[in-house]
Design a protein around this motif. Structure first.
Motif, mmCIF file in Angstrom:
data_model
loop_
_atom_site.group_PDB
_atom_site.id
_atom_site.type_symbol
_atom_site.label_atom_id
_atom_site.label_comp_id
_atom_site.label_asym_id
_atom_site.label_seq_id
_atom_site.Cartn_x
_atom_site.Cartn_y
_atom_site.Cartn_z
ATOM 1 N N CYS A 1 0.838 -1.200 0.000
ATOM 2 C CA CYS A 1 0.000 0.000 0.000
ATOM 3 C C CYS A 1 0.874 1.251 0.000
ATOM 4 O O CYS A 1 1.852 1.319 0.756
ATOM 5 C CB CYS A 1 -0.857 0.040 1.262
ATOM 6 S SG CYS A 1 -2.133 -1.210 1.352
ATOM 7 N N GLY A 2 0.487 2.240 -0.771
ATOM 8 C CA GLY A 2 1.151 3.535 -0.729
ATOM 9 C C GLY A 2 2.642 3.452 -1.029
ATOM 10 O O GLY A 2 3.062 2.864 -2.018
ATOM 11 N N LEU B 1 3.958 0.037 -1.732
ATOM 12 C CA LEU B 1 3.655 -0.436 -3.088
ATOM 13 C C LEU B 1 4.612 0.241 -4.085
ATOM 14 O O LEU B 1 5.188 -0.417 -4.956
ATOM 15 C CB LEU B 1 2.200 -0.126 -3.447
ATOM 16 C CG LEU B 1 1.729 -0.589 -4.833
ATOM 17 C CD1 LEU B 1 1.822 -2.101 -4.976
ATOM 18 C CD2 LEU B 1 0.305 -0.121 -5.110
ATOM 19 N N ILE C 1 0.051 -4.791 -7.410
ATOM 20 C CA ILE C 1 -1.335 -4.513 -7.033
ATOM 21 C C ILE C 1 -1.438 -4.009 -5.590
ATOM 22 O O ILE C 1 -0.790 -4.555 -4.691
ATOM 23 C CB ILE C 1 -2.198 -5.796 -7.198
ATOM 24 C CG1 ILE C 1 -2.062 -6.387 -8.614
ATOM 25 C CG2 ILE C 1 -3.668 -5.510 -6.890
ATOM 26 C CD1 ILE C 1 -2.872 -7.658 -8.869
ATOM 27 N N ASN C 2 -2.248 -2.999 -5.379
ATOM 28 C CA ASN C 2 -2.550 -2.520 -4.032
ATOM 29 C C ASN C 2 -3.125 -3.666 -3.180
ATOM 30 O O ASN C 2 -3.935 -4.459 -3.662
ATOM 31 C CB ASN C 2 -3.573 -1.371 -4.163
ATOM 32 C CG ASN C 2 -4.253 -1.018 -2.850
ATOM 33 O OD1 ASN C 2 -5.265 -1.608 -2.494
ATOM 34 N ND2 ASN C 2 -3.701 -0.070 -2.132
#
Lengths: 337, 337
Positions: free
Chosen positions: B33-34, B37, B59-60
């Motif tokens: 995430c963020g 990622l 992919i998130n």
């Protein structure tokens, strides 16, 4: 010779047959620039989610030409989107495809253009060419986004992998035109209100997830930045809470897509937060807009077409309120770049 | 038991051995995430460009959990980045990996955290935990971005595909710490000037391409949006001319990465345009910053580490001039979301 969306099943069969003795089709490259790249996004997510064996990647034309994947060649299909067939970077990518022996499929709107000589298959897509795309009298199931999806769906269905939801997918495609037309009527009044409320703003964010993130990207770069000169970014609703949400306040406007299907929960979570801390929120909810009649197994892939064709209603009103017509440009097609 | 970057070769060997009789490793999922990622982005481009057979996707975490690729399972490796090991969406993705029988590699900074029980291999990366990341006394070749690249490099090298530039890659990795330290010193004065010039702005764009686009994304969402509450977006230099460039004017500031390697031409083209129509441009040029000593066959993959570690020098000065300390948050870790 050119084709249209109904020929894609046969095109893929031909390519698979032609490559049978050379190792088969092992990769699908989705290549374009700007809005044309954005339109290929649902096909990218389709391949990532549904296919185990065929490599795929979604790459800007210029990056593709300068930093070409090493396996790109006779076991590849390159699917290019090029609206008027004259984007230099995409023409280069098509040429490279021809040189390397890849099957070159070009999605375009113009039958005669510079790019067509480099394509094995020229697929003409439907497009609402009326001012501000307001006519709504086209067959939306023939648009470029769906043409790209048909390529991916057929590729999977016609190879050993198979695609279990094949019939459901085409059933959805047959419903999309009616859904979109109803949805466009449905937002007419709120689009006017949106435009009045937003006319003095200098920034606006789009948000989305899953296969429809491409529609949020296109609205941000092609409409808000390109055609309205507004500061903008497309925020993935799953990424929002890991940085971008700190800019949320009572002034900044957000236009959020609430998809139907597997990533709806991501969008709804972002919306709950927005409703608490933001004030200027425009919601495009696929459920409210009538998408849910499409089967759940394939609905993810139709959100993009819906949102992308509802946006023009908003765009027209915003341009009118801001007295900044959509065709206005300061650089594109005007200066050297 | 936890590992570090020097163990990755052995980790991949173990995974390949363990999956040998079950069909082997067929996919690599890069999930986070963020900023976490973003740090996996160079590994994504590495797989897209260098590998023909192993499927990969970036992919998130939340999207991955809600819209999981159908082939995700015992023939997969999932590589997760999770800085403090407590990001709920990434923990869910790790759990899903365990349930599906995938090999779960977790890149993290904390040896003890919630996520570690769901990982087969916990790889501790090096991280400059000093205020504003200014100490610069770490081994940059052990950072998460490079750990992710080692996973991709080893996976390719240890399967039948092979990786011809293997030795050159590790040679580059051994050079990166010195390059980064010199580059950070090199920009010290201009970072102060940048901060003074930009202190009253409300928007700033980052730009980049290729394997280092992830660094532009991270700077935009984690620093400018999250830590400075500035409007921002990361524009791909190849996409710039297909929409975003219409916002260019003499006021809006751009921070542009000029990579060394295959996509340099894209960045240089955008810079030529910026120099003509924009006035507030900050240039991070990998060539000027000393990256060119790394071999051309692998240099693409080191731009991200360089830029990502030069940004903190700018960020510290900007935060000081704006009197908005980098740790300031209004929502993150403070409210429910």
């Amino acid at each position: 010779m050119s084709y249209n969306s109904s020929d894609i099943k046969r095109i893929i069969a031909e390519i698979i047959e032609a490559k049978k003795d050379k190792g088969g089709v092992r990769s699908l490259y989705l290549v374009g620039c700007g809005g044309s790249l954005g339109a290929l996004y649902p096909a990218k997510t389709f391949m990532e989610k549904e296919s185990a064996k065929i490599k795929s990647a979604w790459i800007n034309s210029s990056e593709f030409v300068h930093s070409t994947p090493k396996d790109f060649g006779e076991n590849s299909i390159i699917l290019l989107a090029c609206h008027k067939g004259n984007t230099p970077e995409t023409i280069q990518a098509a040429k490279l495809g021809r040189d390397r022996g890849a099957a070159v499929i070009i999605l375009t709107w113009l039958e005669e253009s510079e790019i067509v000589e480099f394509g094995d298959y020229i697929v003409l897509y439907s497009f609402d060419a009326s001012p501000d795309h307001l006519a709504g009298n086209i067959d939306y199931s023939g648009e470029k986004t769906l043409c790209a999806l048909y390529v991916a769906v057929e590729l999977l269905a016609q190879t050993e992998e198979g695609y279990a939801n094949y019939d459901k997918f085409y059933e959805g495609a047959r419903m999309i035109t009616t859904i979109i037309r109803n949805a466009r009527n449905h937002v007419a009044d709120r689009a006017k209100e949106f435009a009045m409320a937003r006319k003095n703003d200098s920034v606006i964010y789009t948000m989305g997830s899953g296969a429809s993130y491409g529609a949020a990207y296109m609205e941000s770069i092609c409409i808000f930045m390109e055609m309205q000169w507004l500061d903008s970014s497309s925020i993935h609703t799953g990424e929002y809470f890991h940085g971008p949400f700190e800019i949320t306040d009572s002034n900044r406007p957000f236009m959020i897509q609430i998809s139907e299907g597997s990533t709806r929960e991501l969008d709804e979570r972002a919306l709950v937060f927005l409703k608490k801390y933001a004030k200027n929120i425009e919601i495009l909810d696929a459920k409210e807009l009538g998408l849910s009649v499409i089967d759940g197994s394939v609905i993810d892939y139709f959100n993009h077409s819906l949102f992308n064709n509802v946006y023009p209603i908003y765009n027209h009103e915003l341009a009118a309120e801001r007295q900044h017509p959509l065709p206005t440009r300061r650089y594109m097609w005007k200066v050297e770049y």
